[in-house]
Design an enzyme around this catalytic site. Sequence first.
Site, short mmCIF file in Angstrom:
data_model
loop_
_atom_site.label_atom_id
_atom_site.label_comp_id
_atom_site.label_asym_id
_atom_site.label_seq_id
_atom_site.Cartn_x
_atom_site.Cartn_y
_atom_site.Cartn_z
N ASP A 12 33.63 76.72 -20.79
CA ASP A 12 34.78 77.10 -20.93
C ASP A 12 35.47 77.02 -22.02
OD1 ASP A 12 34.88 74.40 -21.72
OD2 ASP A 12 36.58 73.77 -21.21
N ASP A 17 31.94 75.67 -27.14
CA ASP A 17 30.92 76.80 -26.04
C ASP A 17 30.50 78.16 -26.43
OD1 ASP A 17 32.56 75.05 -22.73
OD2 ASP A 17 34.12 75.76 -24.62
N ASN A 41 39.20 74.58 -21.22
CA ASN A 41 40.16 74.57 -22.94
C ASN A 41 40.79 75.72 -22.99
OD1 ASN A 41 38.72 72.94 -24.29
ND2 ASN A 41 37.07 74.11 -24.40
N THR A 127 29.79 72.21 -20.01
CA THR A 127 30.04 72.02 -21.76
C THR A 127 31.42 72.63 -20.98
OG1 THR A 127 30.02 74.59 -21.78
CG2 THR A 127 27.99 73.02 -22.65
N PHE A 168 37.82 64.87 -23.38
CA PHE A 168 38.59 65.92 -22.53
C PHE A 168 37.82 66.63 -20.96
CE2 PHE A 168 38.92 70.51 -21.74
CZ PHE A 168 40.76 70.99 -21.30
N ASN A 169 36.44 66.51 -21.31
CA ASN A 169 36.59 67.05 -19.98
C ASN A 169 36.12 65.83 -18.54
OD1 ASN A 169 35.12 70.23 -20.83
ND2 ASN A 169 33.20 69.24 -21.80
N HIS A 242 30.86 70.12 -30.59
CA HIS A 242 30.72 69.44 -29.50
C HIS A 242 29.14 69.96 -28.31
CE1 HIS A 242 33.57 66.51 -29.20
NE2 HIS A 242 34.25 67.46 -30.15
N ASP A 243 29.73 70.91 -27.28
CA ASP A 243 28.98 71.68 -26.36
C ASP A 243 27.95 71.81 -26.64
OD1 ASP A 243 30.90 71.38 -25.31
OD2 ASP A 243 31.97 73.49 -24.88
#
Length: 314
Positions: A12, A17, A41, A127, A168-169, A242-243
């Site tokens: 996303d 990402d 996102n 992700t 979040f995810n 993060h991703d």
Amino acid sequence: MSNKKKIILDCDPGHDDAVALILAHGNPTIDLVAITTIGGNAFLGKVTKNALGIMAKAGIKDVPIAAGCTRPLLREVEEAGDVHGETGLDGVDLPEPEVELDLRHGVDLIIDTIMGSEPGSITLVPTGPLTNIAMAVRKEPAIAERVKEVVLMGGGIHEGNWSAVAEFNIKTDPEAAQIVFDAPWEVTMVGLDVTHQALATEEISARIQNIGTPLSEFVLGLLSFFRKAYKDNQGFDHPPVHDPVAVARVIDPSIVGTVRAPISVECQGSSTLGMTVVDLRPGCTPENCHTQAAQTLDTERFWDLVIDAIQRAG
Ligand code: BDR
Ligand code: CA
């Protein structure tokens, strides 16, 4: 036959990402076989446009890309504008797309790619929120035994970012996450405990700047927006990227240390909705436990991989 590890990136984009896409494309041991997008996102139309722009910028051609689900299974869409801006990828200019969207739904692209490949050859790397992955395994349950594994960015053992305890995810679509953790496939959860160590410090930015290519400039633009957003909204001095940590785990599992333990998702709690509950009690992990949670990150080797991938893209 190629020895590369085949992955489907379900994303996303999203600043991190984008870095995950660049790492997956630029690492010589990875074969990026499909890209799917998921509303997260930002709304689906925006993240799909962003993914197409990132592909053009990074020279990702000949990889099918399809748009997936517009919204979570049961809940309303929630954009992460505070972290990723109005477009989902604020802070950079995107070139015009150079490839057409695959006409299939993202869920069907995932299913077709897995069912059309050698058993055990594809790793799913989500992700974003897990809606597409949950829909895919519900529509074609046979994918569960056909994939090699699922390595997802989301959740956390001890940390939250979208609430005190939820990431979040997972919080965006907790029911989908529960389906994914319950399905009979190997799942590795690369959560905030490790991704909060993947900090883009000034030293990392300087190394990226030294590459001196249009793509490295683009990544610097992403990181610069991300730095300010994380500083202003979450009190981080340096943004956690993060991703790409999930992609790094696929490239070299020794970079991300894990513990095998049952994982469930809180789908009802009023203050714990979306929390990933990792049962670390001694004796509570059955022999056939198919879930792992990330605990440690070799930060130096992680950034070496990312920087190498940006360099290789030229
Ligand atoms: C996750 O949420 C999104 O904002 C990022 O892209 C990442 O996938 C981190 O919680
Ligand atoms: Ca993401």
